[in-house]
Every structure is written in structure tokens, then in C-alpha cells.
Design an enzyme around this catalytic site. Structure first.
Site, mmCIF file in Angstrom:
data_model
loop_
_atom_site.group_PDB
_atom_site.id
_atom_site.type_symbol
_atom_site.label_atom_id
_atom_site.label_comp_id
_atom_site.label_asym_id
_atom_site.label_seq_id
_atom_site.Cartn_x
_atom_site.Cartn_y
_atom_site.Cartn_z
ATOM 1 N N PHE A 146 0.951 -1.173 -0.201
ATOM 2 C CA PHE A 146 -0.099 -0.054 0.041
ATOM 3 C C PHE A 146 0.728 1.227 0.032
ATOM 4 O O PHE A 146 1.807 1.380 0.575
ATOM 5 C CB PHE A 146 -0.888 0.029 1.288
ATOM 6 C CG PHE A 146 -1.639 1.398 1.360
ATOM 7 C CD1 PHE A 146 -2.718 1.618 0.378
ATOM 8 C CD2 PHE A 146 -1.684 2.099 2.328
ATOM 9 C CE1 PHE A 146 -3.494 2.741 0.247
ATOM 10 C CE2 PHE A 146 -2.429 3.168 2.631
ATOM 11 C CZ PHE A 146 -3.193 3.468 1.594
ATOM 12 N N LYS B 285 9.776 2.773 6.785
ATOM 13 C CA LYS B 285 8.941 3.323 7.785
ATOM 14 C C LYS B 285 9.683 2.562 9.174
ATOM 15 O O LYS B 285 9.586 3.084 10.209
ATOM 16 C CB LYS B 285 7.536 3.031 7.831
ATOM 17 C CG LYS B 285 6.642 3.193 8.804
ATOM 18 C CD LYS B 285 5.257 2.876 8.626
ATOM 19 C CE LYS B 285 4.483 3.437 9.894
ATOM 20 N NZ LYS B 285 3.062 3.331 9.756
#
Ligand SMILES: Cc1ncc(C[n+]2csc(CCOP(=O)(O)OP(=O)(O)O)c2C)c(N)n1
Ligand SMILES: [Mg+2]
Lengths: 572, 164
Positions: free
Chosen positions: A112, A162
């Protein structure tokens, strides 16, 4: 000190002296946003579109000389930033763009909001880094700032998976004092032999011409350029990007050159026998038809980037180095010798130039009924005493701004020259105003360009940036219309701006002040009224003459000596 | 227009190759061949690029390559005495009376036969561009089933070297 990746980033920005971080949050940067919360070493500016963040950081960098810093999320955040990154790249603006990326273990899985940010930005950055571990994070940031700000500056992207910013996963933090990159060492001093050769040539000129570009602004060499030019007494012209590096009001200045440059600057380029190019890159909008470029000239070229030398035009004396160092070395050599260009030759050259200047190429038809865009820029100059920071968008208004707002100082004229990005002006003005809250900042724009990043009016309200927007509203994509008039038999295909918003109401709905001006007699008063509102953003919507064209002009395939002049000059 | 063999020493980092490939495609430079592998120092890769261009274009190529932040050093080998080698694998039709002839040809060109079937050989050959092309001509286009070439690698003669 043990820090998480997010905290490492904030600390690193602090170490780099970063004042503002222009950003927009999203999934991949949430850890970083958490680290940004309740800290005050770096001020985060929340824009309304990532393109706005990049242009704002860019404007900040152009006005201050310090790197602009951007934070965006992965995927659409990164792709929205690309236009602004490319804009900065084309004009060699130092920026560091921090983009979030999906977790490292998901890279390549079409996760995503995953895009190959490194791949997408590669052709429009000076360099980019994918952070590969938390241990290397601080060093990577250090390298990014180093590369962005040294040599020929440019944007550097740091893509941050991340997982390297997860709260609670920490490393001992120590910010590197210096960087050691064996593969990167930009030239500083020019070659002394080349500098001597250049000075010999410069002092033996009969019809010399100095042509300076954005490199002088970026290299903070305006003072040296002015000294050099005054010492020699030679004529000088600047590129669109170089305006302000030599005072417009100095009598040696012939103004801008190139496609919409002055007649005298372009003619002097064509006829000169020694051309001294400083921090300029022989862009096609500057050279005109390359086959008829400076046919009689020996060319000296000073640039920090070796790849700029002899790229478009072969030069005789190349000097690779930092422009301010090279100019200083040249000034010292000139002061050391009695040799000078023959004063009689120089006097004759100046007499020829005066004749060219006599064509009064920027004169335009005055009108009692229609607001002339040039007159608005002149009025702005008076209202701001010629000392404002002026950003612009792209089109006719940009050229009129460049031609009619005489810039006496560097870093005051802020526009997208290389990429020509409509939408640049307003967000860039935000960056400038934040950097200099007490200075006057105006954005000269057009009704088409301003709509490309109009949403940033909201950012302006949030951070209280009292920018003055000078909208030269001709209800046309004027520059497109002009080309259609000249080259397409007045077939105005899709260049008319239909269904325009009411800019006054629009501005008001964003919480600012809007004014509409359609009478030439009201222009000066409107300016004064707007600039009296020191704390407010004011949108001045000037209804200008729809048919006005930018003159003079070098059309496609033509040389410097074949300019098209304003047919209405006589009526001026 | 001349053929140039450019040797590039660069940081052995992911993405370094695509920076070079991207540069060539973005600026419309020609690449005849490009080879790359790590060196004895695992932090460095060595790349050999063969390109054809005018002096002006090749000068730009070299400057633009030098400008890449990952490029440590580079040299145009065609400016000095140098050795160029390329490896080629050729699968050729080898039938009855042709088999002996092919074996002889391979010997003359100092190639070796790596694989044999009733109807084909795989021949390995090393040399410069001319030698490899000459071999293919000698074999005859009609007899060639498949050709794989590694692209050229190059090194300067003498004790000069490309060091970081
Ligand atoms: C993002 C982008 N799209 C398209 C263009 C091409 N373009 C250059 S000038 C121009 C028209 C600009 O119109 P406006 O902002 O009203 O300025 P004017 O020329 O009328 O002063 C266009 C479409 C561009 N430079 N940038
Ligand atoms: Mg318009």
C-alpha cells in the site's frame, strides 16, 4: 544518547540548523510526525499539497541560500513532490527531500502506497539515498545535506523505510562532524593557469561583454561580480536566473538577454569579440539559434560544474571552480597589472551600445482605458521602492516582472527558470516570507498559473504570511496565446481561460483580502492600499489588456541580432 | 564518430548501475555494451562501457559520468594503450562433415568446445570485438543457432591503474 529513527531525524535537522520543515503527513511518515510532536527545534509548516511543500522549501532556499527541507509520505506524497523536485533540480537549488517509504521488508511487493521513489526521482535529483539501516541513518542525512549544498547545488532525496523510524527501536546517536565521500569532491579554486589566460584575453578585448547567470546568485558572488565589472568598465547582461546579481540600476547593466531580453543586450552578445560567461549555462532560451551565437567571440566560461562547460557552446578558456573564488582571483590579477583594454576601443563599443539602447526596446503603448501589465509591475516597483522579494509563476507576467522590476540585489527575484513550473509562485512566496517575516514579499502571477497551487492560500492563513499577490489577469494563458498569435495564425486553441473564479471572493473565503482593479487610474492607489495592510495577505486582481504581448522577442530559429520589436513602441 | 571504451570505478551500491543506465537513456547517449561487477575491494564496482560518439559527445559522457555522485574515478581507455577482452558463447549447428571443420576453426581462434550434441556445439571464445566478429563470420551466419556475448571489459597496459 539513544534515539529512535524519528528522533534521529529531528536531531539531525537541528544539527543542520534547519528552521522549517515543509511537509504533509501520511502512513509511512507517522513515526516521524510523532517525533515532531511537542518539540520546538524545527518548525513544521503544514502545506495543502506536497507540490506546495517543495516550492515553499525551494523559495526559502533561493531567498536565504540555505537548504530547503521537505517531508512527504510514500506513494502519492512522493509523486506529488516530483514537480517541485524537478523544478529545484533544473535551477540547481539546494534542497533535502525526506520521503517516507514502506517498511523495508515490503519494498518491491506493491505494498500500500509503495512507489519506487528512488527510481522516479533519479533523473531529477542531484543524488538520492535509500536509507538501509537505522545505524546509517544519521550519516545518510549528513551526506544528503553535504551533497545538496556543495559544488553545483541541487535537490537530494532521502527515502526512509518506515521500520527505521519505529518508536522504541533506538541507536546511539552521534551526528557526524564531517563527511568523507571518496566519490564526491567538487572543485573549489579555479586553475591558476586558466585564470591568467582568461584575464589576458579579457584585457585584450575590443568589444567585451559579460554574461552572468544564476550561478553567481547561488554562489553568493554578486559583490565580486560587481567589483569585477566596475573595475573593467565593461557592459554586462544577466540571464533570467541571474537578475539582481548585478544592480539593474548600474549604468553598465544592459538588462536581461535571451528570448525576451533587451535589444542592446542581445546585439552586444552578437557583436562582442570577448564573451565572459560567469555562472551561466548557455541555455537555449538564452543563446537563440546556436549557429549564430556570438559569431566573433572568444569565450571565457567560469562554472562550478565541469559538465556545463562546452556542453552547448564550445568555449576557448574554461575555468572550473567556485565563481566567487575565481572572480576574486581574476580581480587580483587585474589589479596587479597596468594592462587594460584600449580606452578608445571601449569608448567606441559603448557608443554602439548606446545606439542600440536608443531603440528603447521595452517601451510599450500606454492606455487610459486598459491596464497595461507592464505598468502594474512598474507601479509595484514604486510601491515597494524596488526592494521587495518578488516570486513569479510562468508566462507573460513572469517576463514582464523580469523586464520591469529592476532588481538591485541578488536573491530577490525568485522564479522557476529552467523547468518553467506554473504554480511555483505562491508556495515559493510562503517560503520567502517565513524566512524574512519583516520583508515585503510579492508574487507576480497570472490567472492560469495561480490556480495551480491556489490551495496554499490556506497555508498562508495558518502561518500568517502577508504576501501580496499581483495577478495580471488577462483571461488568457497569455504566453500560449502570444505564440498562437505569432506562429499559428491566431488560432487560439484552448488558451482562453473560461469560467474563472471570482478571485476576490475566493481570497476572502480563504480568510484574506481581495481587490479587483480594472481602471488604469486606480493601479497606484490599489498598490498603496494593499501594502499598507502589512499583516494581511492581499490578492490584487488586475484586469489587464488581453492583447498585450511580450517584446522584444527572439523567435524560434533566430539569432540574437534578429529580434522582433514591439510595433507599438512609437506610440509609447 | 569513434568507438570509446570507458572504464568506471564506482561505489558498489544498489542503484549505481541504474544511475549510469539512466544517464545514457535520458541524454540519448549510445551504449554498445556495458559490463559491471565488484572488484577485489568489495565496496567498489568496476564498469566498462563501450560507446560510439563524436569527440564532443564523448567528452560530455565522461563529464556527466564524473558528475554522478557514486562514481569514484573513470578513464577513457581508448586514450591509452589498453587490453580489451570479451567472452562469447556460441551455439552452432554441427552436422557430419561440418563437425571437424568447426573444431578446427575453434582451435584456430583458441576457443574451446564446452558442450557437444549430435547436431550442435557450444563454443567459448575470448577476445576483442574484432576477433569475436571474425569468428562469427568464419562460422557463417547460417550455422549460428545462438550467440551470447558478455560485453567488453578493459584494462590499461603498464603499471597505471584506476584506484579510488
Ligand atoms: C505546469 C505547467 N503547465 C503548462 C505550462 C505551459 N505554459 C507556459 S506559460 C502558460 C500560460 C500561463 O498563463 P498565465 O498564468 O495566465 O500567465 P500569462 O502568460 O497570461 O501571463 C502555459 C500553459 C507550464 N509552463 N507549466
Ligand atoms: Mg493569463
Amino acid at each position: 544518547m539513544e534515539l529512535s529513527g524519528g528522533e534521529v531525524l529531528i536531531q539531525a535537522l537541528k544539527e543542520e540548523g534547519v528552521e522549517f520543515l515543509f511537509g504533509y503527513p501520511g502512513g509511512a511518515v507517522l513515526h516521524i510526525y510523532d517525533a515532531l510532536y511537542e518539540q520546538n527545534s524545527v518548525k513544521h509548516i503544514l502545506v495543502r499539497h506536497e507540490q506546495g511543500a517543495t516550492h515553499a522549501a525551494d523559495g526559502y532556499a533561493r531567498a536565504t541560500g540555505k537548504p530547503g527541507v521537505v517531508l512527504v509520505t510514500s506513494g502519492p506524497g512522493a509523486t506529488n513532490a516530483v514537480t517541485g523536485i524537478a523544478t529545484a533540480f533544473m535551477d540547481s537549488i539546494p534542497m533535502v527531500i525526506l520521503s517516507g517509504q514502506v517498511q523495508s521488508r515490503f519494498i518491491g511487493s506493491d505494498a500500500f502506497q509503495e512507489v519506487d521513489c528512488i527510481g522516479i526521482t533519479r533523473p531529477c535529483v542531484k543524488h538520492n539515498f535509500l536509507v538501509d539501516s537505522l545505524e546509517n541513518f544519521a550519516e545518510t542525512i549528513k551526506k544528503a545535506f553535504h551533497v545538496a549544498t556543495t559544488g553545483r547545488p541541487g535537490p537530494v532525496v532521502v527515502d526512509i523505510p518506515k521500520d527505521f523510524t519505529t518508536p522504541g527501536i533506538t541507536v546511539p546517536f552521534e551526528y557526524p562532524k564531517s563527511v568523507n565521500m571518496r566519490s564526491y569532491s567538487p572543485a573549489e579554486q579555479g586553475h591558476p593557469g586558466q585564470i591568467r589566460k582568461a584575464v589576458d584575453l579579457i584585457l585584450s578585448a575590443k568589444r567585451p561583454m559579460i554574461y552572468s547567470g544564476g550561478g553567481v546568485v547561488l554562489g553568493d558572488a554578486a559583490e565580486q561580480l560587481t567589483q569585477f565589472t566596475e573595475l573593467l568598465g565593461y557592459p554586462i547582461t544577466q540571464t533570467l536566473m541571474g537578475l539582481g546579481a548585478f544592480p539593474a540600476s548600474n549604468k553598465q547593466n544592459l538588462g536581461m538577454l535571451g528570448m525576451h531580453g533587451t535589444y542592446e543586450a542581445n546585439m552586444a552578445m552578437h557583436d562582442c569579440d570577448v564573451l565572459i560567461a560567469i555562472g551561466a549555462r548557455f541555455d537555449d532560451r538564452v543563446t537563440g539559434e546556436i549557429d549564430s551565437f556570438c559569431p566573433d567571440a572568444k569565450i571565457v566560461h567560469v562554472d562550478v560544474d565541469p559538465a556545463s562547460i562546452s556542453k552547448n557552446v564550445t568555449v576557448d578558456v574554461p575555468i572550473v571552480g567556485n565563481v566567487s573564488h575565481v572572480l576574486e582571483a581574476m580581480i587580483a590579477l587585474i589589479r596587479d597589472t597596468d594592462k587594460r583594454a584600449d580606452p578608445a576601443d571601449l569608448a567606441q563599443w559603448w557608443a554602439t551600445i548606446k545606439q542600440w539602447a536608443g531603440t528603447n526596446c521595452l517601451a510599450y503603448e500606454k492606455s487610459p482605458d486598459l491596464i497595461k501589465p507592464q505598468a502594474v509591475v512598474e507601479s509595484l516597483w514604486r510601491a515597494t521602492k524596488g526592494d521587495a522579494y518578488i516570486t513569479s509563476d510562468v508566462g507573460q507576467h513572469q517576463m514582464w516582472a523580469a523586464q520591469f522590476y529592476g532588481f538591485d540585489k541578488p536573491r530577490r527575484w525568485i522564479n522557476s527558470g529552467g523547468l518553467g513550473t506554473m504554480g511555483f509562485g505562491l508556495p515559493a512566496a510562503i517560503g520567502v516570507q517565513l524566512a524574512f517575516p519583516d520583508e515585503i514579499v510579492a508574487c507576480i502571477t497570472g490567472e492560469a498559473s495561480i490556480q495551480m497551487c491556489i490551495q496554499e492560500l490556506s497555508t498562508c492563513l495558518q502561518y500568517g504570511t502577508p504576501i501580496k499577490i499581483i495577478n495580471l489577469n488577462n483571461r488568457y494563458m497569455g504566453m500560449v496565446r502570444q505564440w498562437q498569435e505569432f506562429n499559428y495564425d491566431k488560432r487560439y486553441s484552448h488558451s482562453y481561460m473560461d469560467a474563472l473564479p471570482d478571485f476576490v471572493k475566493l481570497t476572502e473565503s480563504y480568510g484574506h483580502v481581495g481587490m479587483s482593479i480594472d481602471n488604469p487610474a486606480d493601479v497606484d492607489a490599489a498598490m498603496d492600499e494593499a501594502f499598507a495592510m502589512k499583516d494581511r495577505l492581499v490578492f490584487l486582481d488586475f484586469q489587464t489588456d488581453q492583447k498585450e504581448n511580450v517584446y522584444p522577442m527572439i523567435e524560434a530559429g533566430k539569432g540574437h541580432h534578429e529580434m522582433r520589436l514591439n510595433p507599438a513602441r512609437e506610440l509609447a | 564518430m569513434r568507438r570509446h571504451v570507458i572504464s568506471v570505478l564506482m561505489e558498489n551500491e544498489s542503484g549505481a548501475l541504474s544511475r549510469v543506465a539512466g544517464l545514457f537513456s535520458a541524454r540519448g547517449y549510445n551504449i554498445e555494451s556495458l559490463t559491471v561487477a565488484a572488484t577485489h575491494d568489495p565496496t567498489l564496482s568496476r564498469m566498462t562501457i563501450v560507446t560510439i560518439g563524436t569527440e564532443r559527445v564523448v567528452e560530455q559522457i565522461i563529464k556527466q559520468l564524473n558528475k554522478l555522485v557514486d562514481v569514484v574515478r573513470l578513464t577513457d581507455l581508448t586514450e591509452v594503450q589498453f587490453i580489451e577482452r570479451e567472452m562469447m558463447l556460441v551455439k552452432v549447428r554441427a552436422l557430419e562433415h561440418g563437425r571437424e571443420e568447426l573444431k578446427r576453426l575453434a582451435d584456430i581462434f583458441r576457443g574451446s568446445i564446452l558442450d557437444v550434441t549430435d547436431s550442435s556445439y557450444v563454443i567459448e571464445l575470448t577476445g576483442d570485438d574484432h576477433k569475436l566478429s571474425a569468428f562469427l563470420d568464419a562460422v557463417g551466419r547460417d550455422n549460428i543457432i545462438e550467440v551470447v556475448r558478455s560485453g567488453a571489459t578493459g584494462i590499461a597496459r603498464g603499471d597505471k591503474s584506476l584506484k579510488p
